[in-house]
Design an enzyme around this catalytic site. Structure first.
Site, PDB file in Angstrom:
ATOM      1  N   LYS A  88       0.817  -1.231   0.144  1.00 57.29           N
ATOM      2  CA  LYS A  88       0.699  -0.467  -0.030  1.00 57.29           C
ATOM      3  C   LYS A  88       1.087   1.098   0.115  1.00 57.29           C
ATOM      4  O   LYS A  88       0.587   2.212  -0.511  1.00 57.29           O
ATOM      5  CB  LYS A  88      -1.215   0.031   1.507  1.00 57.29           C
ATOM      6  CG  LYS A  88      -2.326  -0.915   1.325  1.00 57.29           C
ATOM      7  CD  LYS A  88      -3.133  -0.480   2.055  1.00 57.29           C
ATOM      8  CE  LYS A  88      -2.495  -0.343   3.484  1.00 57.29           C
ATOM      9  NZ  LYS A  88      -1.341  -1.481   4.512  1.00 57.29           N
ATOM     10  N   ARG A 136      -9.772   1.515   8.159  1.00 54.29           N
ATOM     11  CA  ARG A 136      -9.830   0.844   8.679  1.00 54.29           C
ATOM     12  C   ARG A 136     -10.992  -0.568   9.241  1.00 54.29           C
ATOM     13  O   ARG A 136     -10.992  -1.495   9.449  1.00 54.29           O
ATOM     14  CB  ARG A 136      -8.536   0.243   9.146  1.00 54.29           C
ATOM     15  CG  ARG A 136      -7.357  -0.088   8.550  1.00 54.29           C
ATOM     16  CD  ARG A 136      -5.839   0.071   9.714  1.00 54.29           C
ATOM     17  NE  ARG A 136      -4.800  -0.714   9.551  1.00 54.29           N
ATOM     18  CZ  ARG A 136      -3.718  -0.251   9.223  1.00 54.29           C
ATOM     19  NH1 ARG A 136      -3.559   0.748   8.628  1.00 54.29           N
ATOM     20  NH2 ARG A 136      -2.742  -0.746   9.270  1.00 54.29           N
ATOM     21  N   ARG A 191      11.555  -5.651   5.276  1.00 56.38           N
ATOM     22  CA  ARG A 191      10.997  -3.900   5.308  1.00 56.38           C
ATOM     23  C   ARG A 191      11.491  -2.936   5.811  1.00 56.38           C
ATOM     24  O   ARG A 191      12.454  -3.552   6.965  1.00 56.38           O
ATOM     25  CB  ARG A 191      10.065  -3.666   5.461  1.00 56.38           C
ATOM     26  CG  ARG A 191       9.101  -2.733   5.747  1.00 56.38           C
ATOM     27  CD  ARG A 191       7.413  -2.203   4.923  1.00 56.38           C
ATOM     28  NE  ARG A 191       6.469  -2.951   6.450  1.00 56.38           N
ATOM     29  CZ  ARG A 191       5.514  -2.626   6.107  1.00 56.38           C
ATOM     30  NH1 ARG A 191       5.102  -1.894   4.806  1.00 56.38           N
ATOM     31  NH2 ARG A 191       4.667  -2.656   7.298  1.00 56.38           N
ATOM     32  N   ARG A 240      10.136  -1.053  11.343  1.00 53.47           N
ATOM     33  CA  ARG A 240       9.166  -1.140  12.449  1.00 53.47           C
ATOM     34  C   ARG A 240       8.960  -2.360  13.586  1.00 53.47           C
ATOM     35  O   ARG A 240       8.952  -3.531  13.496  1.00 53.47           O
ATOM     36  CB  ARG A 240       7.990  -1.621  11.558  1.00 53.47           C
ATOM     37  CG  ARG A 240       7.552   0.337  10.735  1.00 53.47           C
ATOM     38  CD  ARG A 240       6.471   0.180  10.025  1.00 53.47           C
ATOM     39  NE  ARG A 240       5.852  -0.350  10.226  1.00 53.47           N
ATOM     40  CZ  ARG A 240       3.536  -0.336   9.994  1.00 53.47           C
ATOM     41  NH1 ARG A 240       3.870   0.497   8.701  1.00 53.47           N
ATOM     42  NH2 ARG A 240       2.617  -0.792  10.861  1.00 53.47           N
ATOM     43  N   ARG A 271      -1.618  -8.256  12.984  1.00 48.80           N
ATOM     44  CA  ARG A 271      -1.972  -6.979  12.236  1.00 48.80           C
ATOM     45  C   ARG A 271      -3.027  -8.230  10.777  1.00 48.80           C
ATOM     46  O   ARG A 271      -3.786  -7.124  10.645  1.00 48.80           O
ATOM     47  CB  ARG A 271      -1.421  -6.608  11.630  1.00 48.80           C
ATOM     48  CG  ARG A 271      -0.516  -5.496  12.167  1.00 48.80           C
ATOM     49  CD  ARG A 271       1.063  -5.218  12.810  1.00 48.80           C
ATOM     50  NE  ARG A 271       1.062  -4.155  11.747  1.00 48.80           N
ATOM     51  CZ  ARG A 271       2.066  -4.086  10.913  1.00 48.80           C
ATOM     52  NH1 ARG A 271       3.567  -5.223  11.044  1.00 48.80           N
ATOM     53  NH2 ARG A 271       1.867  -3.710   9.594  1.00 48.80           N
TER      54      ARG A 271
HETATM   55  P1  AMP Z   1       0.333   1.234   9.375  1.00 44.79           P
HETATM   56  O1  AMP Z   1       1.530   1.639   9.118  1.00 44.79           O
HETATM   57  O2  AMP Z   1      -1.212   1.470   8.173  1.00 44.79           O
HETATM   58  O3  AMP Z   1       0.217  -0.309   8.723  1.00 44.79           O
HETATM   59  O4  AMP Z   1      -0.677   0.846  10.702  1.00 44.79           O
HETATM   60  C1  AMP Z   1       0.540   0.618  11.863  1.00 44.79           C
HETATM   61  C2  AMP Z   1      -0.213   0.542  13.373  1.00 44.79           C
HETATM   62  O5  AMP Z   1      -1.458   2.420  13.348  1.00 44.79           O
HETATM   63  C3  AMP Z   1      -1.716  -0.554  13.177  1.00 44.79           C
HETATM   64  O6  AMP Z   1      -1.448  -1.887  13.246  1.00 44.79           O
HETATM   65  C4  AMP Z   1      -2.549   0.311  14.099  1.00 44.79           C
HETATM   66  O7  AMP Z   1      -2.536   0.070  14.848  1.00 44.79           O
HETATM   67  C5  AMP Z   1      -1.843   1.739  13.685  1.00 44.79           C
HETATM   68  N1  AMP Z   1      -3.222   2.319  12.752  1.00 44.79           N
HETATM   69  C6  AMP Z   1      -3.073   2.693  11.495  1.00 44.79           C
HETATM   70  N2  AMP Z   1      -4.020   2.889  10.543  1.00 44.79           N
HETATM   71  C7  AMP Z   1      -5.143   2.918  11.662  1.00 44.79           C
HETATM   72  C8  AMP Z   1      -6.799   3.104  11.228  1.00 44.79           C
HETATM   73  N3  AMP Z   1      -7.445   3.591  10.281  1.00 44.79           N
HETATM   74  N4  AMP Z   1      -7.564   2.864  12.425  1.00 44.79           N
HETATM   75  C9  AMP Z   1      -7.272   2.450  14.106  1.00 44.79           C
HETATM   76  N5  AMP Z   1      -5.055   1.749  13.870  1.00 44.79           N
HETATM   77  C10 AMP Z   1      -4.676   1.981  12.888  1.00 44.79           C
END
Ligand code: AMP
Length: 223
Positions: free
Chosen positions: A13, A88, A127, A160, A171
């Site tokens: 993404k 999400r 990553r 990360r 996740r």
């Molecule tokens: P990402 O970088 O998009 O994988 O997001 C990392 C973490 O941030 C996720 O595992 C969630 O804990 C939190 N997070 C990111 N976007 C959202 C969202 N739209 N709603 C809830 N939690 C989020």
């Protein structure tokens, strides 16, 4: 134009949103990056999100929605943006639609990048991200020119903390339980575009861009 990029963790993404953002001249609004920046600054928002992120769970809707709506109220998003990692949940999708509708705007398309489970795990384990500009790299498929340094800004690359195997599995489960249902939400609105994300970065990007530009042949699933 407001576009959403959907996909499980590791689907690419962020990479695709970065390419599209440059191609279409739209700002990329990545909720995960916003949370990570807040965490780095040790702001109230960051501290609220911390435990959820560490465990691979979703931050509560109310917090994620407030943060993203605040971000898109800034002038650079006035005529569009690319959402990466948001919405999400169904609740987030509905609130976003409502907030845009209040300004006479709407989501144009939601692009779902589909990847097999084996591919997610392979991608996430290699990553690396730039601490400064968040550009993603992969040790095998898209390594940086200089080890540990971002090609674009020279920033330090890091892994990360939530890319470890246990959190990645959580996740992925969260994605299939809570985020996958929103595919139907956009499908019912005739806005969902499904793209095969198992291909290479440039091939996926080409497909996404051509689908968005409406130059696509009939064998793509544009629902
Ligand atoms: P990402 O970088 O998009 O994988 O997001 C990392 C973490 O941030 C996720 O595992 C969630 O804990 C939190 N997070 C990111 N976007 C959202 C969202 N739209 N709603 C809830 N939690 C989020």
């Amino acid at each position: 134009m407001y576009i959403i990029i959907l996909g499980a963790p590791g689907a690419g993404k962020g990479t695709q949103a970065g390419i599209l953002s440059r191609e279409m001249n739209l700002p990329r609004i990545a909720s995960g990056d916003l949370f990570r920046q807040a965490l780095e600054k040790k702001s109230e928002l960051g501290l609220l999100a911390k435990s959820y992120m560490e465990e691979g769970r979703l931050v509560p809707d109310e917090i994620a929605i407030r943060m993203v709506l605040e971000r898109i109220s800034l002038p650079d998003c006035v005529s569009g943006c690319l959402f990466d990692g948001f919405p999400r949940t169904l609740e987030q999708a509905e609130v976003l639609d409502k907030a845009l509708a209040e300004q006479g705007k709407s989501i144009a398309k939601a692009i779902y990048i589909q990847v097999t489970k084996e591919e997610f795990l392979k991608r996430l384990s290699g990553r690396w991200l730039c601490r400064n500009c968040q550009t993603p790299y992969h040790l095998v498929t898209s390594p940086p020119k200089v080890q540990g340094k971002c090609d674009k800004c020279g920033g330090e690359l890091y892994q990360r903390p939530d890319d470890n195997e246990e959190t990645v599995r959580e996740r992925l489960e969260v994605f299939f339980a809570q985020t996958a249902p929103i595919l139907d939400y956009y499908r019912k609105q005739n806005k969902l575009i499904e793209v095969n994300g198992n291909l290479g970065i440039q091939e996926v990007a080409r497909e996404v861009i051509s689908v968005l530009r409406g130059e696509v042949s009939d064998n793509h699933k544009v629902s």
